[in-house]
Design a protein around this motif. Structure first.
Motif, PDB file in Angstrom:
ATOM      1  N   GLN A  48       0.825  -1.209   0.000  1.00  0.00           N
ATOM      2  CA  GLN A  48       0.000   0.000   0.000  1.00  0.00           C
ATOM      3  C   GLN A  48       0.863   1.265   0.000  1.00  0.00           C
ATOM      4  O   GLN A  48       0.547   2.249  -0.674  1.00  0.00           O
ATOM      5  CB  GLN A  48      -0.926   0.000   1.218  1.00  0.00           C
ATOM      6  CG  GLN A  48      -2.054  -1.011   1.138  1.00  0.00           C
ATOM      7  CD  GLN A  48      -2.884  -1.058   2.411  1.00  0.00           C
ATOM      8  OE1 GLN A  48      -2.394  -0.705   3.498  1.00  0.00           O
ATOM      9  NE2 GLN A  48      -4.123  -1.520   2.298  1.00  0.00           N
ATOM     10  N   LEU A  49       1.955   1.222   0.769  1.00  0.00           N
ATOM     11  CA  LEU A  49       2.843   2.381   0.836  1.00  0.00           C
ATOM     12  C   LEU A  49       3.495   2.664  -0.527  1.00  0.00           C
ATOM     13  O   LEU A  49       3.564   3.820  -0.969  1.00  0.00           O
ATOM     14  CB  LEU A  49       3.925   2.135   1.895  1.00  0.00           C
ATOM     15  CG  LEU A  49       4.974   3.247   2.046  1.00  0.00           C
ATOM     16  CD1 LEU A  49       4.317   4.563   2.434  1.00  0.00           C
ATOM     17  CD2 LEU A  49       6.029   2.846   3.067  1.00  0.00           C
ATOM     18  N   GLN A  50       3.956   1.599  -1.185  1.00  0.00           N
ATOM     19  CA  GLN A  50       4.571   1.809  -2.498  1.00  0.00           C
ATOM     20  C   GLN A  50       3.555   2.352  -3.499  1.00  0.00           C
ATOM     21  O   GLN A  50       3.860   3.243  -4.294  1.00  0.00           O
ATOM     22  CB  GLN A  50       5.163   0.513  -3.018  1.00  0.00           C
ATOM     23  CG  GLN A  50       5.910   0.705  -4.351  1.00  0.00           C
ATOM     24  CD  GLN A  50       6.673  -0.525  -4.753  1.00  0.00           C
ATOM     25  OE1 GLN A  50       6.315  -1.635  -4.376  1.00  0.00           O
ATOM     26  NE2 GLN A  50       7.735  -0.360  -5.524  1.00  0.00           N
ATOM     27  N   LEU A  51       2.324   1.848  -3.437  1.00  0.00           N
ATOM     28  CA  LEU A  51       1.279   2.336  -4.329  1.00  0.00           C
ATOM     29  C   LEU A  51       0.982   3.809  -4.061  1.00  0.00           C
ATOM     30  O   LEU A  51       0.813   4.614  -4.994  1.00  0.00           O
ATOM     31  CB  LEU A  51       0.007   1.497  -4.144  1.00  0.00           C
ATOM     32  CG  LEU A  51      -1.204   1.900  -4.998  1.00  0.00           C
ATOM     33  CD1 LEU A  51      -0.868   1.813  -6.485  1.00  0.00           C
ATOM     34  CD2 LEU A  51      -2.409   1.024  -4.653  1.00  0.00           C
ATOM     35  N   SER A  52       0.944   4.173  -2.791  1.00  0.00           N
ATOM     36  CA  SER A  52       0.690   5.573  -2.424  1.00  0.00           C
ATOM     37  C   SER A  52       1.803   6.485  -2.941  1.00  0.00           C
ATOM     38  O   SER A  52       1.552   7.588  -3.446  1.00  0.00           O
ATOM     39  CB  SER A  52       0.579   5.694  -0.906  1.00  0.00           C
ATOM     40  OG  SER A  52       0.403   7.045  -0.524  1.00  0.00           O
ATOM     41  N   LYS A  53       3.050   6.023  -2.830  1.00  0.00           N
ATOM     42  CA  LYS A  53       4.176   6.816  -3.329  1.00  0.00           C
ATOM     43  C   LYS A  53       4.094   7.015  -4.843  1.00  0.00           C
ATOM     44  O   LYS A  53       4.389   8.096  -5.356  1.00  0.00           O
ATOM     45  CB  LYS A  53       5.494   6.123  -2.967  1.00  0.00           C
ATOM     46  CG  LYS A  53       5.853   6.193  -1.490  1.00  0.00           C
ATOM     47  CD  LYS A  53       7.181   5.505  -1.227  1.00  0.00           C
ATOM     48  CE  LYS A  53       7.570   5.607   0.246  1.00  0.00           C
ATOM     49  NZ  LYS A  53       8.863   4.907   0.522  1.00  0.00           N
ATOM     50  N   GLN A  54       3.672   5.965  -5.540  1.00  0.00           N
ATOM     51  CA  GLN A  54       3.573   6.077  -6.988  1.00  0.00           C
ATOM     52  C   GLN A  54       2.466   7.051  -7.395  1.00  0.00           C
ATOM     53  O   GLN A  54       2.610   7.805  -8.366  1.00  0.00           O
ATOM     54  CB  GLN A  54       3.305   4.708  -7.619  1.00  0.00           C
ATOM     55  CG  GLN A  54       4.445   3.714  -7.452  1.00  0.00           C
ATOM     56  CD  GLN A  54       5.681   4.128  -8.241  1.00  0.00           C
ATOM     57  OE1 GLN A  54       5.955   5.306  -8.436  1.00  0.00           O
ATOM     58  NE2 GLN A  54       6.447   3.153  -8.686  1.00  0.00           N
ATOM     59  N   LYS A  55       1.374   7.085  -6.655  1.00  0.00           N
ATOM     60  CA  LYS A  55       0.289   8.018  -6.956  1.00  0.00           C
ATOM     61  C   LYS A  55       0.723   9.464  -6.681  1.00  0.00           C
ATOM     62  O   LYS A  55       0.369  10.382  -7.424  1.00  0.00           O
ATOM     63  CB  LYS A  55      -0.954   7.668  -6.139  1.00  0.00           C
ATOM     64  CG  LYS A  55      -1.632   6.385  -6.604  1.00  0.00           C
ATOM     65  CD  LYS A  55      -2.870   6.062  -5.778  1.00  0.00           C
ATOM     66  CE  LYS A  55      -3.578   4.820  -6.303  1.00  0.00           C
ATOM     67  NZ  LYS A  55      -4.786   4.477  -5.512  1.00  0.00           N
ATOM     68  N   THR A  56       1.490   9.625  -5.608  1.00  0.00           N
ATOM     69  CA  THR A  56       2.030  10.963  -5.331  1.00  0.00           C
ATOM     70  C   THR A  56       2.997  11.390  -6.428  1.00  0.00           C
ATOM     71  O   THR A  56       2.993  12.547  -6.870  1.00  0.00           O
ATOM     72  CB  THR A  56       2.765  10.968  -3.980  1.00  0.00           C
ATOM     73  OG1 THR A  56       1.854  10.568  -2.939  1.00  0.00           O
ATOM     74  CG2 THR A  56       3.304  12.351  -3.656  1.00  0.00           C
TER      75      THR A  56
END
Length: 431
Positions: free
Chosen positions: A188-196
């Motif tokens: 989830q954290l990696q996905l959030s970073k990619q969206k940012t």
């Protein structure tokens, strides 16, 4: 929110305007305010040359006057005593004069002034050329920047989709008790970073679009779609380093500007020398006046008087007044010669830097292509082994990040290669 922004961006791009770099250059040449200002300055320089040449024509002047004479007091017994007045039959005085002058010799001052204005005009032309080259390079930077961020956007969107699908699988495994909660959180954290990261990329793309629109004189919010191929093209032939140096010395607007400044400072020295030489010319006066008080005997009657001849004039004070001005002009001349050499040094330095970076970019492209192959295979293996419980989530996420980074580096190297190619063209006056 991030997905909504991404979808909206996709919908907007449907109405985007396909545009090539050549077309942006053409529009910028018409709408750039800097180019317009320099073009007008060049036009004014052409008029200044014509004005300097017009000074070779004879000087012709006309003046007329009319007035009333006062009674003339005569102080026979001193200025403190009562004065006697000379009676005047007519208090009127009037006259008209036509005068002409034509230079025979003036120390070549007119010739020097014409040469100075001609050099100034050429200087304006070369400044205009440099402005166009500079605008072209700035446009190329913005265009390539837009291409870079649009390619990044595609890669990140694809990566986000893959991460979302992977997260669903990891959540199922967690629900089944196969993997730990920490695996879900890391994904989830990696996905959030990619969206940012996607938000930042979209913003940078919009800024690059605005920059291009301003160059073209278009609305800031106009959506653009670059259509040029990313990477080196067949019509882009790289010359040898020495060839670029020769082109820069012969064709670079910066070199031409420096050369004209040297010529102008030399003409300033010659102009000061001309100021110290005598001036010889034909003159003529034709005068109609009343009353006749210029020649004896005087008369209360109008008269005509014409005079023609040769006039010699010489300003003696220029010998000592202009001593420091002469020295200043000579110093400026020497300064401009050194400045021209400095321009050549900087051109060689910039060309060498761009040339070496261009070669580096080609090597980086080959390296990045190999890295993508390796990272793709590594990700495939770790993706398979993770879901078979043979590797850790951190290894899989690292492999995913490495693959994306390798793809970024390939696009960056291709864009950088093209930018350094345009930099070489700019420094040689060919952009």
């Amino acid at each position: 929110m991030f997905m909504l922004l991404s979808v909206q961006a996709q919908e907007v791009r449907i109405d985007s305007i396909p545009i090539s770099l050549e077309k942006v250059w053409a529009k910028a040449a018409v709408n750039s305010k800097e180019i317009k200002m320099n073009h007008l300055h060049t036009q004014s320089g052409a008029e200044a040359v014509k004005n300097a040449r017009s000074k070779q024509l004879p000087e012709i002047g006309f003046n007329a006057n009319y007035g009333k004479l006062a009674n003339i007091p005569i102080f026979n017994n001193g200025i403190l005593q009562h004065a006697d007045y000379i009676p005047l039959e007519d208090h009127s005085i009037y006259g008209a004069t036509i005068a002409a002058y034509f230079d025979i010799y003036n120390g070549h001052k007119l010739k020097t002034n014409i040469q100075k204005e001609t050099v100034k005009q050429k200087l304006s032309q070369y400044i205009e050329e440099e402005t166009i080259e500079s605008i072209h390079y700035q446009v190329a930077q913005a265009y390539l920047k837009l291409q870079l961020y649009l390619q990044f956007e595609k890669l990140v969107k694809k990566n986000i989709y893959q991460n979302e699908e992977r997260l669903k699988l990891i959540q199922k495994l967690h629900t089944g008790g196969v993997v730990l909660k920490s695996d879900v959180l890391r994904a989830q954290l990696q996905l959030s970073k990619q969206k940012t990261s996607l938000t930042e990329i979209l913003n940078n793309a919009q800024l690059a679009m605005q920059e291009l629109n301003i160059f073209m004189g278009e609305p800031d919010d106009q959506i653009l779609k670059p259509i040029d191929i990313i990477g080196f093209q067949e019509d882009q032939k790289l010359m040898g380093y020495d060839d670029y140096i020769d082109n820069a010395i012969n064709k670079s607007p910066l070199q031409k500007i420096a050369k004209q400044k040297v010529a102008l400072s030399k003409l300033n020295v010659e102009g000061l020398k001309a100021d110290k030489l005598p001036r010889i010319g034909f003159f003529g006066d034709y005068n109609y006046s009343y009353p006749q008080i210029k020649l004896y005997p005087y008369a209360n009657a109008p008269y005509l008087l014409g005079v023609v001849g040769v006039k010699l004039s010489y300003t003696i004070s220029s010998i000592y007044h202009d001593v420091h001005k002469d020295e200043e002009a000579k110093i400026i001349y020497e300064e401009q010669k050194i400045a021209q050499e400095n321009v050549q040094d900087n051109l060689r330095k910039d060309i060498n830097k761009a040339y070496k970076h261009y070669v580096e970019d080609q090597e980086k492209i080959e390296e990045s292509q190999l890295s993508i192959k390796q990272a793709t295979e590594n990700y495939r293996i770790l993706n398979q082994t993770y879901f078979n419980q043979l590797s850790l989530i951190t290894d899989l996420l690292d492999a995913d990040a490495q693959l994306l980074q390798a793809q970024f580096e390939l696009i960056s190297a291709q864009i950088s290669e093209k930018l350094h190619y345009y930099q070489l063209l700019k420094n040689t006056g060919n952009l």
